[in-house]
Motif scaffolding. Structure first.
Motif, PDB file in Angstrom:
ATOM      1  N   SER A 159      29.792  39.655  38.664  1.00 44.60           N
ATOM      2  CA  SER A 159      30.015  39.801  37.337  1.00 44.60           C
ATOM      3  C   SER A 159      31.188  39.523  36.769  1.00 44.60           C
ATOM      4  N   ALA A 160      32.239  40.048  37.390  1.00 44.78           N
ATOM      5  CA  ALA A 160      33.673  39.971  36.713  1.00 44.78           C
ATOM      6  C   ALA A 160      34.022  38.404  37.012  1.00 44.78           C
ATOM      7  N   LEU A 161      33.858  37.765  38.166  1.00 41.16           N
ATOM      8  CA  LEU A 161      34.025  36.351  38.302  1.00 41.16           C
ATOM      9  C   LEU A 161      33.237  35.487  37.045  1.00 41.16           C
ATOM     10  N   LEU A 162      32.236  35.864  37.017  1.00 40.20           N
ATOM     11  CA  LEU A 162      31.235  34.889  35.805  1.00 40.20           C
ATOM     12  C   LEU A 162      32.139  35.346  34.350  1.00 40.20           C
ATOM     13  N   ALA A 163      32.538  36.506  34.266  1.00 45.30           N
ATOM     14  CA  ALA A 163      33.164  36.721  32.798  1.00 45.30           C
ATOM     15  C   ALA A 163      34.526  35.765  32.819  1.00 45.30           C
ATOM     16  N   ALA A 164      35.265  35.925  34.119  1.00 43.37           N
ATOM     17  CA  ALA A 164      36.474  35.311  34.072  1.00 43.37           C
ATOM     18  C   ALA A 164      36.491  33.759  33.733  1.00 43.37           C
ATOM     19  N   ASN A 165      35.548  32.975  34.333  1.00 42.87           N
ATOM     20  CA  ASN A 165      35.064  31.911  34.294  1.00 42.87           C
ATOM     21  C   ASN A 165      34.755  31.462  32.728  1.00 42.87           C
ATOM     22  N   ASN A 166      33.902  32.176  32.148  1.00 43.73           N
ATOM     23  CA  ASN A 166      33.586  32.203  30.842  1.00 43.73           C
ATOM     24  C   ASN A 166      34.909  32.163  29.776  1.00 43.73           C
ATOM     25  N   LEU A 167      35.740  33.212  30.181  1.00 42.86           N
ATOM     26  CA  LEU A 167      36.932  33.395  29.309  1.00 42.86           C
ATOM     27  C   LEU A 167      37.804  32.045  29.713  1.00 42.86           C
ATOM     28  N   LYS A 168      37.864  31.478  30.909  1.00 42.48           N
ATOM     29  CA  LYS A 168      38.565  30.239  30.950  1.00 42.48           C
ATOM     30  C   LYS A 168      38.167  29.106  30.150  1.00 42.48           C
ATOM     31  N   GLU A 169      36.873  29.312  30.014  1.00 45.30           N
ATOM     32  CA  GLU A 169      36.266  28.124  29.279  1.00 45.30           C
ATOM     33  C   GLU A 169      36.749  28.246  27.819  1.00 45.30           C
ATOM     34  N   ASP A 170      36.692  29.507  27.270  1.00 42.98           N
ATOM     35  CA  ASP A 170      37.031  29.577  25.792  1.00 42.98           C
ATOM     36  C   ASP A 170      38.346  29.893  25.473  1.00 42.98           C
ATOM     37  N   TYR A 171      39.460  30.154  26.461  1.00 41.25           N
ATOM     38  CA  TYR A 171      40.754  30.044  26.380  1.00 41.25           C
ATOM     39  C   TYR A 171      41.388  29.411  27.516  1.00 41.25           C
ATOM     40  N   GLU A 172      41.835  28.118  27.257  1.00 40.99           N
ATOM     41  CA  GLU A 172      42.303  27.051  28.187  1.00 40.99           C
ATOM     42  C   GLU A 172      43.407  27.530  29.057  1.00 40.99           C
ATOM     43  N   ASP A 173      44.307  28.351  28.494  1.00 37.86           N
ATOM     44  CA  ASP A 173      45.586  29.148  29.521  1.00 37.86           C
ATOM     45  C   ASP A 173      45.273  30.151  29.832  1.00 37.86           C
ATOM     46  N   ALA A 174      44.063  30.559  29.707  1.00 32.27           N
ATOM     47  CA  ALA A 174      43.811  32.010  30.425  1.00 32.27           C
ATOM     48  C   ALA A 174      43.996  32.261  31.823  1.00 32.27           C
ATOM     49  N   GLU A 175      44.702  33.156  32.383  1.00 32.56           N
ATOM     50  CA  GLU A 175      45.154  33.361  33.838  1.00 32.56           C
ATOM     51  C   GLU A 175      44.447  34.718  34.117  1.00 32.56           C
ATOM     52  N   ILE A 176      43.522  34.861  35.127  1.00 28.09           N
ATOM     53  CA  ILE A 176      42.636  35.840  35.352  1.00 28.09           C
ATOM     54  C   ILE A 176      42.170  35.702  36.867  1.00 28.09           C
ATOM     55  N   GLU A 177      42.903  36.616  37.534  1.00 31.15           N
ATOM     56  CA  GLU A 177      42.296  36.582  39.154  1.00 31.15           C
ATOM     57  C   GLU A 177      41.632  37.633  39.292  1.00 31.15           C
ATOM     58  N   ILE A 178      40.317  37.509  39.892  1.00 27.45           N
ATOM     59  CA  ILE A 178      39.315  38.437  40.160  1.00 27.45           C
ATOM     60  C   ILE A 178      39.449  38.625  42.065  1.00 27.45           C
ATOM     61  N   VAL A 179      39.736  39.990  42.293  1.00 32.33           N
ATOM     62  CA  VAL A 179      40.034  39.956  43.721  1.00 32.33           C
ATOM     63  C   VAL A 179      38.972  40.818  44.283  1.00 32.33           C
ATOM     64  N   ASP A 180      38.240  40.542  45.180  1.00 30.42           N
ATOM     65  CA  ASP A 180      37.067  41.407  45.983  1.00 30.42           C
ATOM     66  C   ASP A 180      37.774  42.210  46.913  1.00 30.42           C
ATOM     67  N   SER A 181      37.827  43.389  46.581  1.00 33.82           N
ATOM     68  CA  SER A 181      38.632  44.517  47.386  1.00 33.82           C
ATOM     69  C   SER A 181      37.902  44.551  48.808  1.00 33.82           C
ATOM     70  N   LEU A 182      36.638  44.357  49.035  1.00 35.82           N
ATOM     71  CA  LEU A 182      35.852  44.542  50.142  1.00 35.82           C
ATOM     72  C   LEU A 182      36.187  46.009  50.734  1.00 35.82           C
ATOM     73  N   SER A 183      36.311  46.870  49.414  1.00 34.16           N
ATOM     74  CA  SER A 183      36.542  48.391  49.724  1.00 34.16           C
ATOM     75  C   SER A 183      36.002  49.373  48.742  1.00 34.16           C
ATOM     76  N   ALA A 184      36.216  50.495  48.773  1.00 33.08           N
ATOM     77  CA  ALA A 184      35.593  51.367  47.822  1.00 33.08           C
ATOM     78  C   ALA A 184      36.838  52.476  47.634  1.00 33.08           C
ATOM     79  N   THR A 185      36.470  53.343  46.925  1.00 30.28           N
ATOM     80  CA  THR A 185      36.975  54.839  46.417  1.00 30.28           C
ATOM     81  C   THR A 185      38.398  54.532  46.781  1.00 30.28           C
ATOM     82  N   GLY A 186      39.216  55.323  47.701  1.00 31.37           N
ATOM     83  CA  GLY A 186      40.752  55.315  47.771  1.00 31.37           C
ATOM     84  C   GLY A 186      41.175  53.949  48.350  1.00 31.37           C
ATOM     85  N   GLY A 187      40.244  53.130  48.977  1.00 29.27           N
ATOM     86  CA  GLY A 187      40.514  51.845  49.549  1.00 29.27           C
ATOM     87  C   GLY A 187      41.109  50.867  48.283  1.00 29.27           C
ATOM     88  N   MET A 188      40.228  51.210  47.199  1.00 25.57           N
ATOM     89  CA  MET A 188      40.741  50.356  46.184  1.00 25.57           C
ATOM     90  C   MET A 188      42.014  50.935  45.401  1.00 25.57           C
TER      91      MET A 188
END
Length: 292
Positions: A102-131
């Motif tokens: 969901s975050a990745l989709l939102a980031a892609n939509n924002l990059k379409e709407d804002y040409e210079d947007a720099e948004i990095e979505i990181v899959d933590s592969l973690s939870a709770t304290g790992g994040m």
């Protein structure tokens, strides 16, 4: 944009309050339902709130959570993108939730709407304290001068060096999530069987052992930790518990007895994750060897 960027995660993250302030970690809100009440959680809950939450679970009040939609992410990120800010978002594991997609989709939509947007979505592969650990490291990396893209790449490349070892008190919650069968849950609870779990390389929860009683289960967590912990790394060790400070502090003492130089942070497990694990879970999380 150099080191002038924001670090986001969501409120399923367990992170030390002082580190939260030190590194200015921002949150994407989430909702959880407890009985007939819906809670909109914008920041980590207070310990008093979380104690009350787990007491209600012990009294068999039902709970569940809602997914963050792409539109939710868009609305949270857009004001900062408009200001020209870059950002990193550290998501809950894609093996446990759809938040990453969901975050990745939102980031892609924002990059379409804002040409210079720099948004990095990181899959933590973690939870709770790992994040929480990854958020702390992201803050350290930013202080060292890593730019947004470099920091995100470092986090992705090292995500599977965050090791998670869990001990679960009530098997009924795992049954609801499809992790164990109904028969196993009933028999295991009656016999005081404590499953030991980890998060694997793909970010999925995996049963790896079972012990009878808390003492043996905590020892199993500590043994797994000792096999994979790198004592030469500066990063903290997290113990996240669902209103079970007695076992959490016992585990902390075991760690500090063997590794007195370790930084051990004890936090309460967020209701977002606790809704799926139940009360009294203890998780031991640290940076170390690559996950098997």
């Amino acid at each position: 944009m150099g080191a002038d960027y924001l670090i986001f995660t969501d409120v399923s993250t367990d992170i030390d309050k002082e580190m939260l302030k030190k590194y200015d970690i921002r949150f994407v809100p989430m909702e959880y339902v407890l009985g007939t009440d819906t809670f909109y959680c914008e920041q980590p809950e207070t310990e008093e709130m979380m104690h009350n939450f787990y007491e209600k679970l012990r009294n068999k009040i039902e709970t569940h959570t809602s997914q963050i939609t792409p539109n939710n992410y868009y609305e949270v990120f857009e004001p900062f993108v408009k200001e020209g800010k870059s950002l990193i978002y550290i998501s809950l594991s894609s093996g446990l939730s759809n938040t990453y997609e969901s975050a990745l989709l939102a980031a892609n939509n924002l990059k379409e709407d804002y040409e210079d947007a720099e948004i990095e979505i990181v899959d933590s592969l973690s939870a709770t304290g790992g994040m929480g650990i990854l958020c702390e490291i992201a803050g350290m990396n930013r202080e060292k001068g890593m730019n947004c893209k470099e920091n995100a790449e470092w986090l992705r490349n090292n995500a599977t060096r965050i090791n998670h070892w869990f001990e679960v008190e009530d098997l009924i919650y795992l049954k609801r999530g499809g992790r164990v069968s109904a028969a196993t849950a009933v028999i295991g609870t009656a016999l005081n069987i404590k499953p030991v779990l980890r998060i694997d390389r793909e970010g999925h929860l995996e049963n790896i052992d079972k012990k009878r009683g808390n003492k043996l289960a905590l020892k199993a967590l500590f043994d797994r930790f000792s096999e994979s912990f790198d004592m030469h790394i500066e990063y903290p060790v997290y113990i996240s518990c669902a209103d079970n400070m007695k076992d959490a502090m016992a585990l902390k003492e075991m760690i500090l007895e063997k590794y007195p130089e370790a930084t051990v942070r004890v936090t309460m497990l967020s209701p977002i994750i606790g809704a799926h694990t139940g009360p009294d879970i203890v998780a031991l999380i640290h940076y170390g060897k690559e996950r098997e």
